[in-house]
Design a protein around this motif. Structure first.
Motif, PDB file in Angstrom:
ATOM      1  N   ARG A 156      31.512  26.388  -9.773  1.00 41.20           N
ATOM      2  CA  ARG A 156      30.141  25.904  -9.820  1.00 41.20           C
ATOM      3  C   ARG A 156      29.268  26.632 -10.824  1.00 41.20           C
ATOM      4  N   ALA A 157      28.237  25.947 -11.277  1.00 40.92           N
ATOM      5  CA  ALA A 157      27.237  26.562 -12.146  1.00 40.92           C
ATOM      6  C   ALA A 157      25.930  25.838 -11.918  1.00 40.92           C
ATOM      7  N   THR A 206      23.445  21.524  -9.407  1.00 42.79           N
ATOM      8  CA  THR A 206      24.655  22.335  -9.485  1.00 42.79           C
ATOM      9  C   THR A 206      25.765  21.481 -10.076  1.00 42.79           C
ATOM     10  N   GLY A 240      22.629  24.623 -20.404  1.00 39.23           N
ATOM     11  CA  GLY A 240      22.199  25.030 -19.067  1.00 39.23           C
ATOM     12  C   GLY A 240      20.932  24.346 -18.611  1.00 39.23           C
ATOM     13  N   LYS A 256      33.213  24.810 -18.095  1.00 37.81           N
ATOM     14  CA  LYS A 256      32.189  25.112 -19.082  1.00 37.81           C
ATOM     15  C   LYS A 256      31.281  23.911 -19.304  1.00 37.81           C
TER      16      LYS A 256
END
Ligand SMILES: [Cu+2]
Lengths: 403, 286
Positions: free
Chosen positions: A137-138, A124, A68, A64
């Motif tokens: 990944r995010a 990323t 973003g 988490k």
């Protein structure tokens, strides 16, 4: 290997110098990195920071990231391992491959920090519980905060722009030189001495403005600009000063024949065209600009202020002006970068260039200048003093911009 | 707790192994007097690492990731160079032990002792920074739970204990075997350190090829398992190894091992002298 005799190996005995050098290698490997590899630790939210470090929590199945999208600059991540395995955290570039930053060895229950300087772009994030695989990944977006990340990148851009501008200037001067030389050579070869004399000094100014670049081609410079006094034994005398002597003949001089003149003129044009061709692809790093400017001023001090360069035409002040032009353009192209590194030096150079230019202007006559032999010793001395005064700060230009 | 213990163990072993082998060598050859220098090197590395770790954790400035990796990678490669030199130096001095050259050897050993300090400092120091950062993080967490710190310290302690056992073990080995195997062991470890250093430099983006894997056995040997930890700690084996790492390992280990073994084989038999020296050394070690 039972019973094997003890190993035999002859290596040179290590001298104290070698030991020292080994230690130096070790130190040398670490020190510059320590010095250059620093980044500000973004501390807990204070006065300016609207948000503290970006919170990342990692466990077996999740990674988490508290936000973003963040503004560019120094990003600080506090990565907490809430799982039971060792985890790692990576900030990857948009391609998902290049590592922008990472923290390894985050044991369970631990929080470790990662600070990176990140320009705007797409990134990323990845946690790797168990330290294997591609990780969880995010995407992370870094928006342009308007703050320049790293003064150095900006500075480099200023230098690069200056170099580009100067390279263009050199190219432009070379083109004008080629055109002017053709006109001069035509008149000279045709025996139109009056017109050739008129064109002589003005055309040479294009040459003198870019002299350090032209001189960097060691074969062309002597062919184009050798003075009679500097000829090597056996060297054929061609170029500008050969024509000069013929156009401004001293007493008792035997003029060249029409054929000889034509030969000099043809050679002058073809050598200049060759110079033009080579200059088109010349690469000029910033140090060439700085050093070139200084060289131009040295040229002034060595040849122009003494009246040696144009011993028959006495048009030294044209060359003088052209050398100063070339040096000033190089300086001005580097000035935005210099102003950032050493504003005092930039100001000082501005003043000294202006003072020299003002003095030189006193001798302007029409489109040109007074002849060198019209100047008195006191006037020459005054010019020389201003050249020296400019030369001193100018010699610092290169190191200020390049180092 | 286990995971933090494993980190401590792994990092501890990485740092200890070279030191243990050098230590055993000094004892075996009757040069206990040089041990303090070895410890001095270790001490310097530990102190510098902890201070640096504290500075980077609490100071106003931190190292960029690339710089951290570059320092780790750079030091690893320097360490490999020094260990290699050490191996051949050991081979040379050990051989002349048998003869009347004893005093000369002692002189030589004394001269090389500063090299010893550097080797010890590098062997520990290249792992030191990363370990110190980890320990400080564990110390910071100690307010909530002292378990992570405890685990980490326990891991380090076990690594030291294993090192001690290894030390005792190799002291019992017969002298000529001892030299062959310490040499081989150091070369293999150094190969691992080299590969590890290369990996660091790849991560920092200084060397290319980070994503071109020669093999990936992380499914069979998970890096977080105890055996994965041991393999990493002792041989620096990375379950996912890039071609560049593998190539560097092979290009280092094969030729160096070849020259080392060839040097052993071709040495003239001087058994009697060696036996005397061996006894002398063993008795001192006891
Ligand atoms: Cu490690």
């Amino acid at each position: 290997m039972p019973g094997t005799p003890l190993p035999k190996m002859t290596l040179p005995k290590m001298t104290s110098r070698r030991r020292k050098s080994l230690a130096l290698v070790a130190a040398a490997a670490a020190v510059p990195l320590v010095l250059t590899g620093c980044t500000d630790n973004t501390k807990t939210p204070g006065s300016s920071a609207s948000a503290g470090p970006i919170q990342v929590t990692s466990n077996k199945t999740e990674c988490k990231v508290s936000i973003g999208s963040v503004p560019s600059g120094n990003l600080s991540f506090a990565v907490k391992n809430e799982g039971t395995e060792i985890t790692e955290f990576y900030l990857l570039a948009e391609d998902g491959l290049r590592i922008v930053g990472e923290v390894e060895n985050i044991g369970p229950g631990l929080t470790r920090n990662l600070v990176v300087t990140a320009p705007a772009g797409k990134y990323t994030t990845a946690c790797k519980p168990g330290m294997q695989g591609d990780g969880i990944r995010a995407a992370l977006e870094v928006t342009d905060s308007g703050n320049k990340t790293g003064v150095d990148a900006d500075f480099q851009k200023l230098v690069d722009t200056g170099v580009q501008q100067y390279t263009a200037y050199v190219r432009d001067q070379t083109e004008q030189l080629v055109t002017g030389t053709k006109a001069f050579a035509d008149a000279y070869a045709a025996g139109d001495a009056t017109k050739a004399r008129e064109l002589y000094a003005a055309t040479r100014m294009h040459w003198e403005r870019i002299e350090p670049v032209a001189e960097s081609f060691g074969d062309l410079d002597p062919k184009l600009d050798a003075r009679e006094a500097d000829l090597e034994p056996g060297q054929e005398w061609t170029g500008w000063h050969r024509a000069e002597k013929d156009l401004f003949p001293p007493a008792g001089y035997t003029a060249l024949t029409a054929t000889e003149r034509a030969k000099i003129a043809t050679q002058l044009v073809s050598d200049t065209e060759e110079l033009g061709k080579r200059t088109r692809t010349v690469v000029l790093p910033a140090d060439k600009l700085g050093n070139g400017a200084k060289e131009l001023l040295d040229e002034v001090a060595r040849g122009k202020v003494t009246g040696e360069e144009e011993i028959w035409s006495h048009t030294d002040l044209w060359d003088f002006q052209a050398n100063v032009d070339g040096a000033r353009i190089a300086f001005e192209n580097l000035k935005p970068a210099l102003a950032q590194k050493d504003p005092a030096l930039a100001t000082s150079l501005d003043e000294k260039f202006a003072a020299l230019q003002a003095e030189l202007k006193k001798y302007a006559k029409g489109d040109g200048f007074a002849y060198y032999n019209e100047l008195g010793p006191a006037e020459v001395q005054q010019l020389a003093a201003l050249v020296d005064a400019l030369g001193e700060p100018l010699s610092k230009l290169t190191s200020a911009v390049v180092l | 707790m286990t995971a933090n213990f494993l980190i401590g163990l792994r990092e501890g072993l990485e740092a200890t192994l070279v030191v243990v082998l050098l230590m055993a060598y000094l004892v075996k050859t009757g040069r206990r007097s040089l041990l303090p220098r070895l410890w001095a090197g270790v001490g310097i590395a530990v102190a510098v690492s902890i201070a640096f770790g504290a500075l980077l954790t609490f100071g106003p400035q931190g190292l960029t990731f690339a710089a951290q990796e570059a320092i780790g990678g750079g030091l690893s490669i320097v360490a490999v160079a020094l260990v290699t030199w050490m191996v051949f130096w050991m081979a040379r001095t050990a051989r002349s032990l048998g003869g009347e050259l004893k005093s000369q050897v002692d002189k030589l050993a004394d001269g090389a002792a500063w090299g010893l300090v550097v080797v010890a400092a590098l062997a520990v120091g290249r792992e030191g920074l990363e370990t110190a950062l980890f320990l400080w993080a564990a110390a910071q967490a100690a307010g909530e739970s002292s378990q992570p710190l405890l685990g980490a310290l326990l891991g380090l302690a076990v690594a030291a204990g294993l090192g001690y056992l290894l030390h005792r073990g190799v002291l019992k080995v017969n002298l000529s075997r001892f030299f062959t195997w310490t040499g081989v062991g150091l070369i293999v470890i150094a190969g691992g350190v080299l590969a590890y250093g290369i990996h660091d430099l790849q991560e920092a983006g200084i060397l290319p090829g980070l994503h071109n894997l020669a093999f990936d056995v992380s499914a069979a040997i998970p890096p977080s398992s105890w055996y994965g930890t041991l393999l990493k700690g002792t041989l620096n084996l990375s379950p996912a190894t890039t071609w560049l790492e593998a190539g560097a390992w092979l290009l280092y280990v094969i030729p160096v091992l070849y020259f080392y073994i060839r040097a052993n084989r071709s040495a003239p038999a001087k058994s009697s002298g060696n036996a005397v020296a061996g006894n002398a050394a063993t008795s001192k070690a006891a």
